[in-house]
Design a protein around this motif. Sequence first.
Motif, short mmCIF file in Angstrom:
data_model
loop_
_atom_site.label_atom_id
_atom_site.label_comp_id
_atom_site.label_asym_id
_atom_site.label_seq_id
_atom_site.Cartn_x
_atom_site.Cartn_y
_atom_site.Cartn_z
N THR A 1 -16.87 -6.61 22.82
CA THR A 1 -17.27 -6.13 21.52
C THR A 1 -18.08 -4.93 21.62
O THR A 1 -18.31 -4.16 20.52
CB THR A 1 -17.69 -7.09 20.65
N THR A 2 -18.76 -4.59 22.65
CA THR A 2 -19.56 -3.46 22.67
C THR A 2 -19.16 -2.55 23.65
O THR A 2 -19.82 -1.54 24.34
CB THR A 2 -20.97 -3.87 23.13
N THR A 3 -17.69 -2.28 23.85
CA THR A 3 -17.02 -1.49 24.76
C THR A 3 -17.65 -0.01 24.35
O THR A 3 -17.78 0.29 23.32
CB THR A 3 -15.64 -1.30 24.69
N ASP A 4 -17.92 0.89 25.37
CA ASP A 4 -18.58 2.13 25.20
C ASP A 4 -17.62 3.37 25.50
O ASP A 4 -18.05 4.26 25.91
CB ASP A 4 -19.88 2.27 25.88
N GLU A 5 -16.38 2.93 25.92
CA GLU A 5 -15.31 3.81 26.54
C GLU A 5 -15.39 5.09 25.59
O GLU A 5 -15.04 6.25 26.21
CB GLU A 5 -14.16 3.10 26.81
N ALA A 6 -15.19 5.14 24.59
CA ALA A 6 -14.98 6.06 23.36
C ALA A 6 -16.07 6.96 23.30
O ALA A 6 -15.99 8.26 23.57
CB ALA A 6 -14.92 5.44 21.96
N ALA A 7 -17.35 6.43 23.64
CA ALA A 7 -18.57 7.42 23.92
C ALA A 7 -18.88 8.06 25.23
O ALA A 7 -19.06 9.31 25.08
CB ALA A 7 -19.91 6.22 23.43
N ARG A 8 -18.46 7.24 26.13
CA ARG A 8 -18.26 7.99 27.51
C ARG A 8 -17.54 9.03 27.67
O ARG A 8 -17.71 9.89 28.41
CB ARG A 8 -18.05 6.80 28.56
N ALA A 9 -16.23 9.09 26.66
CA ALA A 9 -15.42 10.28 26.83
C ALA A 9 -15.89 11.52 26.01
O ALA A 9 -15.15 12.55 26.26
CB ALA A 9 -14.16 9.67 26.29
N LEU A 10 -16.80 11.34 25.30
CA LEU A 10 -17.33 12.47 24.61
C LEU A 10 -18.02 13.58 25.65
O LEU A 10 -18.74 13.26 26.53
CB LEU A 10 -18.52 12.13 23.63
N PRO A 11 -17.65 14.67 25.37
CA PRO A 11 -17.96 15.86 26.38
C PRO A 11 -19.65 15.92 26.33
O PRO A 11 -20.35 16.30 27.48
CB PRO A 11 -17.57 17.22 25.53
N ALA A 12 -20.34 15.51 25.31
CA ALA A 12 -21.69 15.74 25.17
C ALA A 12 -22.52 14.74 26.30
O ALA A 12 -23.68 14.85 26.93
CB ALA A 12 -22.63 15.51 23.97
N THR A 13 -21.89 13.44 26.82
CA THR A 13 -22.28 12.60 27.82
C THR A 13 -22.51 13.32 29.13
O THR A 13 -23.08 12.73 29.91
CB THR A 13 -21.50 11.49 27.78
N ALA A 14 -21.98 14.56 29.32
CA ALA A 14 -22.32 15.41 30.54
C ALA A 14 -23.52 15.69 30.80
O ALA A 14 -23.84 15.75 31.95
CB ALA A 14 -21.08 16.42 30.57
N VAL A 15 -24.41 15.60 29.77
CA VAL A 15 -25.80 15.97 29.96
C VAL A 15 -26.85 14.81 29.71
O VAL A 15 -26.31 13.89 28.80
CB VAL A 15 -26.31 17.34 29.18
N PRO A 16 -27.82 14.51 30.09
CA PRO A 16 -28.88 13.40 29.73
C PRO A 16 -29.06 13.67 28.11
O PRO A 16 -29.25 14.92 27.62
CB PRO A 16 -29.94 13.77 30.51
N CYS A 17 -29.37 12.54 27.54
CA CYS A 17 -29.93 12.63 26.14
C CYS A 17 -31.36 12.99 25.92
O CYS A 17 -32.24 11.76 26.68
CB CYS A 17 -29.49 11.28 25.57
N PRO A 18 -31.83 14.02 25.57
CA PRO A 18 -33.19 14.16 25.35
C PRO A 18 -34.02 13.13 24.20
O PRO A 18 -35.22 12.91 23.96
CB PRO A 18 -33.38 15.63 24.79
N ARG A 19 -33.14 12.51 23.37
CA ARG A 19 -33.73 11.55 22.40
C ARG A 19 -33.65 10.04 22.94
O ARG A 19 -35.01 9.50 22.79
CB ARG A 19 -32.56 11.56 21.13
#
Length: 201
Positions: free
Chosen positions: A38-56
Amino acid sequence: MTAAVRTFPRPSARVEDVYLPGDVPPPARSRQEHTAVTTTDEAARALPATAVPCPRCGAEAGAPCTSHGGTRVRKHDVHQARTAAHAQQVAAQHDDQAAWAYIREVAHRLALEGVDVTDYWAQEDDDHHEGLIVIGDQAQAFGWHDEQGWRHLTGPRTDFGPYNNATDLDLAVDADVPDVVAAVLSALGADDPAGTERIPI
């Protein structure tokens, strides 16, 4: 006379949980397995922004963002700060590619005009882009800077480098390639180009 309401005992198991003799029930799914589904993150991993680390939230490049102190994975989006960081990286890469393409195009056009272009390059330096086109045996070159424009660099060679004098070509920073080529050809044809100044050491 009122008819008696007949009641039936509540079944102790669901129909799908009732097995006949000889049936093999499927393995019970653990709570941990259920959570993973139920916590699959495939959609989030496909987002272009995940190519960089998150400063937040500190998520590494390629990993999804998290919320609530890292206990909940953001399954469909990323933090706005990460989106902004990705946009900045894309813009920087575009600027690098554009600067390189600009210098390369000028160098190739000069070569087609018969100029002995022996080397050229472009790079980023202190948040600025610059490039150099070397002529012949490095006796002279033409330098470009995204704030200073184009300059003709000449000797004599010193301990600090091969070019000790600079002549401004009076071109805009984003001058068209044909205008740059014409100015370079003119500078190469002048024995003593006007406007020469000594490069500060």
